[in-house]
Scaffold this motif. Structure first.
Motif, PDB file in Angstrom:
ATOM      1  N   TYR A 225       0.850  -1.178   0.000  1.00  0.00           N
ATOM      2  CA  TYR A 225       0.000   0.000   0.000  1.00  0.00           C
ATOM      3  C   TYR A 225       0.895   1.240   0.000  1.00  0.00           C
ATOM      4  CZ  TYR A 225       1.053  -0.112   5.015  1.00  0.00           C
ATOM      5  OH  TYR A 225       1.702  -0.156   6.227  1.00  0.00           O
ATOM      6  N   ILE A 226       0.322   2.342  -0.428  1.00  0.00           N
ATOM      7  CA  ILE A 226       1.084   3.587  -0.509  1.00  0.00           C
ATOM      8  C   ILE A 226       1.299   4.147   0.890  1.00  0.00           C
ATOM      9  CG2 ILE A 226       1.050   5.979  -1.316  1.00  0.00           C
ATOM     10  CD1 ILE A 226      -0.513   5.006  -3.758  1.00  0.00           C
ATOM     11  N   ALA A 227       2.559   4.356   1.238  1.00  0.00           N
ATOM     12  CA  ALA A 227       2.900   4.919   2.544  1.00  0.00           C
ATOM     13  C   ALA A 227       3.038   6.434   2.483  1.00  0.00           C
ATOM     14  CB  ALA A 227       4.198   4.294   3.065  1.00  0.00           C
ATOM     15  N   LYS A 228       3.491   6.943   1.346  1.00  0.00           N
ATOM     16  CA  LYS A 228       3.691   8.394   1.235  1.00  0.00           C
ATOM     17  C   LYS A 228       3.757   8.806  -0.226  1.00  0.00           C
ATOM     18  CE  LYS A 228       7.716  10.134   2.342  1.00  0.00           C
ATOM     19  NZ  LYS A 228       8.882  10.591   3.130  1.00  0.00           N
ATOM     20  N   ILE A 229       3.164   9.954  -0.532  1.00  0.00           N
ATOM     21  CA  ILE A 229       3.243  10.549  -1.869  1.00  0.00           C
ATOM     22  C   ILE A 229       3.907  11.914  -1.729  1.00  0.00           C
ATOM     23  CG2 ILE A 229       1.969  11.386  -3.883  1.00  0.00           C
ATOM     24  CD1 ILE A 229      -0.284   9.470  -3.118  1.00  0.00           C
ATOM     25  N   THR A 230       4.979  12.112  -2.459  1.00  0.00           N
ATOM     26  CA  THR A 230       5.685  13.394  -2.439  1.00  0.00           C
ATOM     27  C   THR A 230       5.573  14.043  -3.805  1.00  0.00           C
ATOM     28  OG1 THR A 230       7.285  12.522  -0.836  1.00  0.00           O
ATOM     29  CG2 THR A 230       7.885  14.546  -2.004  1.00  0.00           C
ATOM     30  N   LEU A 231       4.981  15.249  -3.865  1.00  0.00           N
ATOM     31  CA  LEU A 231       4.880  16.024  -5.108  1.00  0.00           C
ATOM     32  C   LEU A 231       5.803  17.228  -5.011  1.00  0.00           C
ATOM     33  CD1 LEU A 231       1.010  16.110  -5.791  1.00  0.00           C
ATOM     34  CD2 LEU A 231       2.717  14.557  -6.737  1.00  0.00           C
ATOM     35  N   ILE A 232       6.640  17.400  -6.013  1.00  0.00           N
ATOM     36  CA  ILE A 232       7.583  18.517  -6.024  1.00  0.00           C
ATOM     37  C   ILE A 232       7.384  19.298  -7.321  1.00  0.00           C
ATOM     38  CG2 ILE A 232       9.995  19.220  -5.828  1.00  0.00           C
ATOM     39  CD1 ILE A 232      10.589  16.427  -4.699  1.00  0.00           C
TER      40      ILE A 232
ATOM     41  N   LEU B 178      -1.681  14.884 -16.784  1.00  0.00           N
ATOM     42  CA  LEU B 178      -0.952  13.617 -16.857  1.00  0.00           C
ATOM     43  C   LEU B 178      -0.635  13.086 -15.457  1.00  0.00           C
ATOM     44  CD1 LEU B 178       1.531  14.354 -19.797  1.00  0.00           C
ATOM     45  CD2 LEU B 178      -0.520  12.914 -19.852  1.00  0.00           C
ATOM     46  N   LEU B 179      -0.279  13.994 -14.569  1.00  0.00           N
ATOM     47  CA  LEU B 179       0.017  13.590 -13.194  1.00  0.00           C
ATOM     48  C   LEU B 179      -1.231  13.027 -12.523  1.00  0.00           C
ATOM     49  CD1 LEU B 179       1.732  13.365 -10.666  1.00  0.00           C
ATOM     50  CD2 LEU B 179       1.373  15.811 -10.272  1.00  0.00           C
ATOM     51  N   ALA B 180      -2.367  13.678 -12.717  1.00  0.00           N
ATOM     52  CA  ALA B 180      -3.615  13.217 -12.111  1.00  0.00           C
ATOM     53  C   ALA B 180      -4.014  11.848 -12.655  1.00  0.00           C
ATOM     54  CB  ALA B 180      -4.731  14.235 -12.364  1.00  0.00           C
ATOM     55  N   ASP B 181      -3.833  11.632 -13.967  1.00  0.00           N
ATOM     56  CA  ASP B 181      -4.144  10.324 -14.565  1.00  0.00           C
ATOM     57  C   ASP B 181      -3.284   9.229 -13.940  1.00  0.00           C
ATOM     58  OD1 ASP B 181      -6.027  11.426 -16.208  1.00  0.00           O
ATOM     59  OD2 ASP B 181      -4.735  11.538 -17.974  1.00  0.00           O
ATOM     60  N   PHE B 182      -2.018   9.545 -13.751  1.00  0.00           N
ATOM     61  CA  PHE B 182      -1.101   8.578 -13.136  1.00  0.00           C
ATOM     62  C   PHE B 182      -1.523   8.244 -11.716  1.00  0.00           C
ATOM     63  CE2 PHE B 182       2.627   8.383 -10.246  1.00  0.00           C
ATOM     64  CZ  PHE B 182       3.049   7.090 -10.560  1.00  0.00           C
ATOM     65  N   LEU B 183      -1.864   9.262 -10.926  1.00  0.00           N
ATOM     66  CA  LEU B 183      -2.230   9.033  -9.539  1.00  0.00           C
ATOM     67  C   LEU B 183      -3.533   8.227  -9.438  1.00  0.00           C
ATOM     68  CD1 LEU B 183      -1.380  12.534  -8.000  1.00  0.00           C
ATOM     69  CD2 LEU B 183      -0.086  10.390  -7.774  1.00  0.00           C
ATOM     70  N   ARG B 184      -4.466   8.471 -10.344  1.00  0.00           N
ATOM     71  CA  ARG B 184      -5.723   7.711 -10.313  1.00  0.00           C
ATOM     72  C   ARG B 184      -5.484   6.232 -10.600  1.00  0.00           C
ATOM     73  NH1 ARG B 184      -7.628  12.338 -13.322  1.00  0.00           N
ATOM     74  NH2 ARG B 184      -8.845  13.702 -11.959  1.00  0.00           N
ATOM     75  N   LYS B 185      -4.523   5.939 -11.471  1.00  0.00           N
ATOM     76  CA  LYS B 185      -4.220   4.535 -11.790  1.00  0.00           C
ATOM     77  C   LYS B 185      -3.648   3.788 -10.588  1.00  0.00           C
ATOM     78  CE  LYS B 185      -3.400   5.168 -16.742  1.00  0.00           C
ATOM     79  NZ  LYS B 185      -2.392   5.135 -17.837  1.00  0.00           N
ATOM     80  N   LEU B 186      -3.036   4.541  -9.681  1.00  0.00           N
ATOM     81  CA  LEU B 186      -2.473   3.909  -8.489  1.00  0.00           C
ATOM     82  C   LEU B 186      -3.559   3.389  -7.553  1.00  0.00           C
ATOM     83  CD1 LEU B 186       0.380   6.406  -7.595  1.00  0.00           C
ATOM     84  CD2 LEU B 186       0.573   4.244  -8.809  1.00  0.00           C
ATOM     85  N   GLU B 187      -4.801   3.853  -7.768  1.00  0.00           N
ATOM     86  CA  GLU B 187      -5.906   3.383  -6.927  1.00  0.00           C
ATOM     87  C   GLU B 187      -6.307   1.955  -7.272  1.00  0.00           C
ATOM     88  OE1 GLU B 187      -8.160   7.695  -6.308  1.00  0.00           O
ATOM     89  OE2 GLU B 187      -8.930   6.229  -7.729  1.00  0.00           O
ATOM     90  N   SER B 188      -5.915   1.470  -8.467  1.00  0.00           N
ATOM     91  CA  SER B 188      -6.362   0.154  -8.931  1.00  0.00           C
ATOM     92  C   SER B 188      -5.762  -0.943  -8.066  1.00  0.00           C
ATOM     93  CB  SER B 188      -5.938  -0.057 -10.372  1.00  0.00           C
ATOM     94  OG  SER B 188      -6.500   0.936 -11.201  1.00  0.00           O
TER      95      SER B 188
ATOM     96  N   PHE C 182       7.078  27.558 -14.443  1.00  0.00           N
ATOM     97  CA  PHE C 182       6.915  26.154 -14.073  1.00  0.00           C
ATOM     98  C   PHE C 182       7.625  25.258 -15.088  1.00  0.00           C
ATOM     99  CE2 PHE C 182       4.579  22.192 -14.828  1.00  0.00           C
ATOM    100  CZ  PHE C 182       4.729  21.584 -13.594  1.00  0.00           C
ATOM    101  N   GLU C 183       8.350  24.265 -14.586  1.00  0.00           N
ATOM    102  CA  GLU C 183       9.070  23.337 -15.455  1.00  0.00           C
ATOM    103  C   GLU C 183       8.399  21.964 -15.497  1.00  0.00           C
ATOM    104  OE1 GLU C 183      11.830  23.520 -17.410  1.00  0.00           O
ATOM    105  OE2 GLU C 183      11.731  25.695 -17.168  1.00  0.00           O
ATOM    106  N   ARG C 184       8.175  21.366 -14.333  1.00  0.00           N
ATOM    107  CA  ARG C 184       7.619  20.012 -14.298  1.00  0.00           C
ATOM    108  C   ARG C 184       7.277  19.632 -12.858  1.00  0.00           C
ATOM    109  NH1 ARG C 184      13.091  19.777 -14.662  1.00  0.00           N
ATOM    110  NH2 ARG C 184      14.208  18.458 -13.153  1.00  0.00           N
ATOM    111  N   PHE C 185       6.545  18.520 -12.751  1.00  0.00           N
ATOM    112  CA  PHE C 185       6.289  17.903 -11.453  1.00  0.00           C
ATOM    113  C   PHE C 185       7.204  16.698 -11.286  1.00  0.00           C
ATOM    114  CE2 PHE C 185       2.056  19.882 -11.958  1.00  0.00           C
ATOM    115  CZ  PHE C 185       1.905  20.458 -10.702  1.00  0.00           C
ATOM    116  N   GLU C 186       7.810  16.604 -10.132  1.00  0.00           N
ATOM    117  CA  GLU C 186       8.498  15.376  -9.732  1.00  0.00           C
ATOM    118  C   GLU C 186       7.602  14.695  -8.707  1.00  0.00           C
ATOM    119  OE1 GLU C 186      11.345  14.200 -10.837  1.00  0.00           O
ATOM    120  OE2 GLU C 186      12.145  15.918 -11.960  1.00  0.00           O
ATOM    121  N   VAL C 187       7.336  13.408  -8.884  1.00  0.00           N
ATOM    122  CA  VAL C 187       6.495  12.683  -7.944  1.00  0.00           C
ATOM    123  C   VAL C 187       7.249  11.454  -7.435  1.00  0.00           C
ATOM    124  CG1 VAL C 187       5.331  11.434  -9.816  1.00  0.00           C
ATOM    125  CG2 VAL C 187       4.278  11.521  -7.566  1.00  0.00           C
ATOM    126  N   ILE C 188       7.169  11.224  -6.147  1.00  0.00           N
ATOM    127  CA  ILE C 188       7.808  10.066  -5.514  1.00  0.00           C
ATOM    128  C   ILE C 188       6.738   9.318  -4.732  1.00  0.00           C
ATOM    129  CG2 ILE C 188       9.612   9.248  -3.947  1.00  0.00           C
ATOM    130  CD1 ILE C 188      11.045  11.946  -4.391  1.00  0.00           C
TER     131      ILE C 188
END
Length: 292
Positions: free
Chosen positions: A220-227, A282-292, A258-264
């Motif tokens: 399970y996801i323990a932490k999401i870091t958005l930079i 694109l970031l939101a689409d990626f995060l939603r897929k993590l719910e699967s 703004f350049e980009r989002f880094e996600v960990i």
């Protein structure tokens, strides 16, 4: 050129081991796991979602590879899902071939993993026969989970049905020929005894393999870091220029577009996904897929 008796026996023996270890021992465990978690398990047989009977997936270079098992999220008989586990198998009689086979498996699986890295999938290998420690370590060091049944355990399992398969490069062709005939004429009772013997010698390896699979896919996801990164891009032709300009950059008063989002994404089993996205959609689409 006619196939040598030793090569034919090796192929026949490898096919029998594959049928028993993959189909009779590992596949039921994978099916049970997939069913309880609503995953889809694919293996080599006809499936409307793909052509033919082979389980074929492309790697990041567009090359296609045939695999033994793939576990998917949202897969059905009629629809390919998102792959989250890849498993391949191999049999080798002599250690002199084991390093090449390990590299072959690594060369097939890792580029597929790189293509699907945002899912941080599980990947493993089922090996039987003679594999050297460096060959096994090479796979483990590259993240593979391993089921390994040494040749001596294969020999011991066959001894329970009074079948001596402890042949070597000095064995005469006529002995290999007779052994192939004996292999082809094994009775259902022989195969059942052999299956039970192989289950006993492989139980610890299979249990550990399934634990690693479960640990990966039940994480399970323990932490999401958005930079979000903002700033001015600096490009240089030499290290000296970069070092000189570095001293002039005011990091205490940052500015720029703004350049980009880094996600960990940090998981409970210490897996980590790192990704870069250029926009929120694109970031939101990626995060939603993590719910699967």
């Amino acid at each position: 050129m006619a196939q040598s008796p030793s090569h034919k026996f090796g192929q026949d023996l490898g096919k029998l081991l594959e049928d028993i270890v993959l189909d009779d021992i590992l596949k039921p465990r994978l099916q049970q796991f997939a069913k309880t978690k609503n995953y889809y398990l694919d293996w080599q047989r006809s499936r409307p979602a793909r052509s033919g009977k082979k389980v074929t997936w492309e790697d990041k270079y567009g090359n296609k590879h045939d695999l033994d098992f793939v576990i998917e999220i949202d897969g059905t008989d009629d629809r390919l899902g998102r792959p989250v586990a890849f498993i391949e198998s191999a049999w080798r009689r002599y250690t002199k071939h084991s390093k090449n086979k390990a590299q072959e498996i690594q060369g097939a699986i890792l580029p597929i993993i790189e293509l699907h890295h945002l899912s941080a999938p599980f990947y493993g290998a089922v090996l039987a026969g003679d594999f050297t420690k460096p060959a096994l370590d090479q796979l483990r060091n590259n993240g593979f989970a391993i089921i390994y049944i040494p040749y001596k355990d294969v020999v011991a399992a066959f001894q329970e049905i009074d079948f001596d398969v402890a042949f070597n490069e000095e064995t005469l062709d006529e002995i290999y020929t007779q052994a192939s005939k004996s292999l082809a004429s094994l009775t259902s009772l022989d195969k059942a005894k052999l299956r039970q013997a192989l289950m006993r010698v492989s139980k610890s390896e299979v249990d550990q393999f399934m634990d690693k699979l479960r640990n990966c896919l039940e994480r399970y996801i323990a932490k999401i870091t958005l930079i979000p990164l903002f700033g001015t891009k600096y490009e240089f032709q030499s290290l000296d220029d970069a070092l000189t300009e570095l001293n002039t950059i005011d990091i205490d008063h940052p500015s720029g577009q703004f350049e980009r989002f880094e996600v960990i994404i940090d998981y409970s089993n210490n897996d980590t996904i790192r990704a870069t996205f250029q926009n929120k959609t694109l970031l939101a689409d990626f995060l939603r897929k993590l719910e699967s």
